[in-house]
Design a protein around this motif. Structure first.
Motif, PDB file in Angstrom:
ATOM      1  N   VAL A  51      16.043   0.904   0.511  1.00  0.00           N
ATOM      2  CA  VAL A  51      15.348   1.649   1.566  1.00  0.00           C
ATOM      3  C   VAL A  51      14.373   2.568   0.848  1.00  0.00           C
ATOM      4  CG1 VAL A  51      15.596   3.211   3.529  1.00  0.00           C
ATOM      5  CG2 VAL A  51      17.394   1.534   3.036  1.00  0.00           C
ATOM      6  N   ARG A  52      13.089   2.210   0.880  1.00  0.00           N
ATOM      7  CA  ARG A  52      12.148   2.894  -0.007  1.00  0.00           C
ATOM      8  C   ARG A  52      10.781   3.045   0.651  1.00  0.00           C
ATOM      9  NH1 ARG A  52      11.779  -0.287  -5.234  1.00  0.00           N
ATOM     10  NH2 ARG A  52      10.254  -1.528  -4.088  1.00  0.00           N
ATOM     11  N   ASP A  53      10.180   4.227   0.425  1.00  0.00           N
ATOM     12  CA  ASP A  53       8.799   4.506   0.841  1.00  0.00           C
ATOM     13  C   ASP A  53       8.611   4.420   2.351  1.00  0.00           C
ATOM     14  OD1 ASP A  53       8.030   4.887  -1.820  1.00  0.00           O
ATOM     15  OD2 ASP A  53       7.667   2.746  -2.100  1.00  0.00           O
ATOM     16  N   ASN A  54       9.671   4.724   3.104  1.00  0.00           N
ATOM     17  CA  ASN A  54       9.561   4.764   4.558  1.00  0.00           C
ATOM     18  C   ASN A  54       9.195   6.167   5.029  1.00  0.00           C
ATOM     19  OD1 ASN A  54      10.658   1.957   5.287  1.00  0.00           O
ATOM     20  ND2 ASN A  54      12.274   2.776   3.979  1.00  0.00           N
ATOM     21  N   VAL A  55       8.673   6.256   6.241  1.00  0.00           N
ATOM     22  CA  VAL A  55       8.295   7.520   6.859  1.00  0.00           C
ATOM     23  C   VAL A  55       9.106   7.690   8.136  1.00  0.00           C
ATOM     24  CG1 VAL A  55       6.426   8.808   7.961  1.00  0.00           C
ATOM     25  CG2 VAL A  55       5.962   7.403   5.927  1.00  0.00           C
ATOM     26  N   ALA A  56       9.717   8.852   8.325  1.00  0.00           N
ATOM     27  CA  ALA A  56      10.473   9.134   9.546  1.00  0.00           C
ATOM     28  C   ALA A  56       9.987  10.452  10.136  1.00  0.00           C
ATOM     29  CB  ALA A  56      11.970   9.200   9.258  1.00  0.00           C
TER      30      ALA A  56
ATOM     31  N   GLY B  34       0.812  -1.200   0.000  1.00  0.00           N
ATOM     32  CA  GLY B  34       0.000   0.000   0.000  1.00  0.00           C
ATOM     33  C   GLY B  34       0.847   1.252   0.000  1.00  0.00           C
ATOM     34  N   VAL B  35       0.194   2.381   0.005  1.00  0.00           N
ATOM     35  CA  VAL B  35       0.852   3.685  -0.015  1.00  0.00           C
ATOM     36  C   VAL B  35       1.194   4.090   1.414  1.00  0.00           C
ATOM     37  CG1 VAL B  35       0.578   6.121  -0.592  1.00  0.00           C
ATOM     38  CG2 VAL B  35      -0.381   4.363  -2.100  1.00  0.00           C
ATOM     39  N   SER B  36       2.463   4.367   1.685  1.00  0.00           N
ATOM     40  CA  SER B  36       2.862   4.796   3.029  1.00  0.00           C
ATOM     41  C   SER B  36       2.845   6.313   3.174  1.00  0.00           C
ATOM     42  CB  SER B  36       4.251   4.262   3.376  1.00  0.00           C
ATOM     43  OG  SER B  36       5.214   4.737   2.446  1.00  0.00           O
ATOM     44  N   TRP B  37       3.093   7.028   2.064  1.00  0.00           N
ATOM     45  CA  TRP B  37       2.970   8.479   2.082  1.00  0.00           C
ATOM     46  C   TRP B  37       2.757   8.974   0.665  1.00  0.00           C
ATOM     47  CZ3 TRP B  37       6.295  11.993  -0.357  1.00  0.00           C
ATOM     48  CH2 TRP B  37       7.506  11.451  -0.836  1.00  0.00           C
ATOM     49  N   THR B  38       2.168  10.146   0.566  1.00  0.00           N
ATOM     50  CA  THR B  38       1.897  10.733  -0.738  1.00  0.00           C
ATOM     51  C   THR B  38       1.854  12.250  -0.596  1.00  0.00           C
ATOM     52  OG1 THR B  38       0.399  10.684  -2.653  1.00  0.00           O
ATOM     53  CG2 THR B  38      -0.607  10.506  -0.458  1.00  0.00           C
ATOM     54  N   ARG B  39       1.546  12.951  -1.674  1.00  0.00           N
ATOM     55  CA  ARG B  39       1.526  14.418  -1.678  1.00  0.00           C
ATOM     56  C   ARG B  39       0.105  14.948  -1.855  1.00  0.00           C
ATOM     57  NH1 ARG B  39       6.501  16.741  -0.160  1.00  0.00           N
ATOM     58  NH2 ARG B  39       8.207  15.558  -1.110  1.00  0.00           N
ATOM     59  N   LEU B  40      -0.106  16.140  -1.351  1.00  0.00           N
ATOM     60  CA  LEU B  40      -1.355  16.844  -1.621  1.00  0.00           C
ATOM     61  C   LEU B  40      -1.337  17.345  -3.064  1.00  0.00           C
ATOM     62  CD1 LEU B  40      -1.412  16.738   1.506  1.00  0.00           C
ATOM     63  CD2 LEU B  40      -2.370  19.046   1.476  1.00  0.00           C
ATOM     64  N   VAL B  41      -2.502  17.355  -3.701  1.00  0.00           N
ATOM     65  CA  VAL B  41      -2.589  17.869  -5.068  1.00  0.00           C
ATOM     66  C   VAL B  41      -3.396  19.161  -5.131  1.00  0.00           C
ATOM     67  CG1 VAL B  41      -2.276  15.624  -6.156  1.00  0.00           C
ATOM     68  CG2 VAL B  41      -4.578  16.403  -5.584  1.00  0.00           C
ATOM     69  N   ALA B  42      -3.877  19.623  -3.986  1.00  0.00           N
ATOM     70  CA  ALA B  42      -4.573  20.909  -3.925  1.00  0.00           C
ATOM     71  C   ALA B  42      -4.282  21.530  -2.569  1.00  0.00           C
ATOM     72  CB  ALA B  42      -6.085  20.720  -4.117  1.00  0.00           C
ATOM     73  N   THR B  43      -4.075  22.827  -2.563  1.00  0.00           N
ATOM     74  CA  THR B  43      -3.810  23.538  -1.314  1.00  0.00           C
ATOM     75  C   THR B  43      -5.046  23.516  -0.423  1.00  0.00           C
ATOM     76  OG1 THR B  43      -2.150  24.970  -2.342  1.00  0.00           O
ATOM     77  CG2 THR B  43      -3.229  25.799  -0.337  1.00  0.00           C
ATOM     78  N   VAL B  44      -4.825  23.304   0.863  1.00  0.00           N
ATOM     79  CA  VAL B  44      -5.919  23.373   1.834  1.00  0.00           C
ATOM     80  C   VAL B  44      -5.614  24.498   2.815  1.00  0.00           C
ATOM     81  CG1 VAL B  44      -6.606  20.965   1.640  1.00  0.00           C
ATOM     82  CG2 VAL B  44      -4.825  21.590   3.262  1.00  0.00           C
ATOM     83  N   GLU B  45      -6.638  25.213   3.196  1.00  0.00           N
ATOM     84  CA  GLU B  45      -6.484  26.317   4.128  1.00  0.00           C
ATOM     85  C   GLU B  45      -6.718  25.852   5.559  1.00  0.00           C
ATOM     86  OE1 GLU B  45      -5.335  29.099   3.093  1.00  0.00           O
ATOM     87  OE2 GLU B  45      -5.539  28.667   0.935  1.00  0.00           O
ATOM     88  N   ALA B  46      -6.304  26.679   6.500  1.00  0.00           N
ATOM     89  CA  ALA B  46      -6.595  26.407   7.908  1.00  0.00           C
ATOM     90  C   ALA B  46      -8.101  26.228   8.076  1.00  0.00           C
ATOM     91  CB  ALA B  46      -6.086  27.539   8.784  1.00  0.00           C
ATOM     92  N   GLY B  47      -8.481  25.209   8.820  1.00  0.00           N
ATOM     93  CA  GLY B  47      -9.892  24.912   9.005  1.00  0.00           C
ATOM     94  C   GLY B  47     -10.395  23.784   8.133  1.00  0.00           C
ATOM     95  N   ALA B  48      -9.596  23.370   7.146  1.00  0.00           N
ATOM     96  CA  ALA B  48     -10.011  22.272   6.268  1.00  0.00           C
ATOM     97  C   ALA B  48     -10.068  20.967   7.049  1.00  0.00           C
ATOM     98  CB  ALA B  48      -9.053  22.142   5.097  1.00  0.00           C
ATOM     99  N   THR B  49     -10.980  20.101   6.664  1.00  0.00           N
ATOM    100  CA  THR B  49     -11.127  18.800   7.319  1.00  0.00           C
ATOM    101  C   THR B  49     -10.879  17.634   6.364  1.00  0.00           C
ATOM    102  OG1 THR B  49     -13.512  18.855   6.907  1.00  0.00           O
ATOM    103  CG2 THR B  49     -12.737  19.681   9.049  1.00  0.00           C
ATOM    104  N   SER B  50     -10.428  17.929   5.155  1.00  0.00           N
ATOM    105  CA  SER B  50     -10.095  16.865   4.212  1.00  0.00           C
ATOM    106  C   SER B  50      -8.982  17.348   3.290  1.00  0.00           C
ATOM    107  CB  SER B  50     -11.318  16.450   3.399  1.00  0.00           C
ATOM    108  OG  SER B  50     -11.770  17.512   2.580  1.00  0.00           O
ATOM    109  N   VAL B  51      -8.243  16.400   2.718  1.00  0.00           N
ATOM    110  CA  VAL B  51      -7.175  16.709   1.768  1.00  0.00           C
ATOM    111  C   VAL B  51      -7.297  15.777   0.570  1.00  0.00           C
ATOM    112  CG1 VAL B  51      -5.584  17.580   3.524  1.00  0.00           C
ATOM    113  CG2 VAL B  51      -5.547  15.159   2.932  1.00  0.00           C
ATOM    114  N   ARG B  52      -6.971  16.312  -0.601  1.00  0.00           N
ATOM    115  CA  ARG B  52      -6.954  15.500  -1.831  1.00  0.00           C
ATOM    116  C   ARG B  52      -5.509  15.102  -2.101  1.00  0.00           C
ATOM    117  NH1 ARG B  52     -10.363  14.417  -5.942  1.00  0.00           N
ATOM    118  NH2 ARG B  52     -11.951  15.776  -4.991  1.00  0.00           N
ATOM    119  N   VAL B  53      -5.288  13.810  -2.385  1.00  0.00           N
ATOM    120  CA  VAL B  53      -3.927  13.297  -2.461  1.00  0.00           C
ATOM    121  C   VAL B  53      -3.595  12.769  -3.852  1.00  0.00           C
ATOM    122  CG1 VAL B  53      -3.846  12.743   0.001  1.00  0.00           C
ATOM    123  CG2 VAL B  53      -4.670  11.015  -1.620  1.00  0.00           C
ATOM    124  N   GLU B  54      -2.304  12.699  -4.127  1.00  0.00           N
ATOM    125  CA  GLU B  54      -1.816  12.289  -5.442  1.00  0.00           C
ATOM    126  C   GLU B  54      -2.052  10.802  -5.705  1.00  0.00           C
ATOM    127  OE1 GLU B  54       2.141  13.153  -8.077  1.00  0.00           O
ATOM    128  OE2 GLU B  54       2.435  12.703  -5.948  1.00  0.00           O
TER     129      GLU B  54
END
Length: 213
Positions: A189-194, A1-21
């Protein structure tokens, strides 16, 4: 599965969801990290409330405190070169399998910052995937890292698939480095999160490590 990814749209303070790559299949209630994109801001920890649009949108358990960018920087001065990626990352911290030190490692005393560690020495093999490392590594104790290949080359690891790898793991709140490759070739060493690791998160030690990814 995906361990980390990037946002594809800017979210402002107060947002409760994010769209991911990359669409994700993270479990509801899993803990996630959203990295800062503005100087002075901190990373934000949230829990997955739900997923929608096939995992392309991650809904969070509470609103974000800060803006998080989901865009690239384009400018005339970059003509002929790639734009600069300013996008925040969102990473999964929780795993079903966990390697961790006990509670005493977080309190002053004989066990303070003396966490668990995983290492292979002089001929062992290490293949670890989708594991969470928490309160691992031993502060100021040389060679006691969260995960560590130690002097397995020459000849101990060879150019074959899946011989030596650390993939899709999560390292957080550790007392030493996340991954150390020392005198060992052909490691992956790939797709790890630190997150909140002490020292360099990912480290090649001697400089003679070859063909590592």
């Amino acid at each position: 599965g995906v361990s980390w990814t990037r946002l594809v749209a800017t979210v402002e303070a107060g947002a409760t969801s994010v769209r991911v790559e990359d669409p994700v299949d993270w479990e509801i209630g899993s803990r996630v990290l959203i990295t800062p994109t503005s100087r002075g801001d901190d990373e934000e920890l949230r829990f997955v409330a739900s997923l929608s649009e096939g995992g392309a949108v991650v809904h969070l358990d509470r609103a974000l405190d800060n803006q998080h960018l989901g865009e690239w920087y384009h400018h005339a001065s970059l003509a002929g070169r790639d734009p600069i990626d300013l996008r925040a990352a969102i990473a999964l911290l929780d795993r079903t399998i966990k390697v961790q030190g006990d509670d005493s490692t977080e309190r002053p005393g004989n066990s303070f910052m003396f966490g668990a560690h995983m290492a292979v020495f002089f001929g062992g093999e290490m293949r670890v995937e989708n594991v969470e490392y928490f309160r691992t590594g031993q502060s100021a104790n040389f060679g006691r890292y969260s995960s560590h290949w130690h002097n397995l080359s020459p000849g101990r690891t060879v150019d074959v698939a899946d011989k030596a790898y650390l993939r899709n793991n999560s390292y957080h709140h550790t007392f030493q480095r996340a991954v150390v490759v020392h005198g060992t070739d052909y490691t992956v060493v790939r797709d790890n999160v630190a997150f909140r690791t002490k020292g360099h998160s990912f480290f090649t030690e001697a400089g003679d490590e070859h063909y590592s990814l």
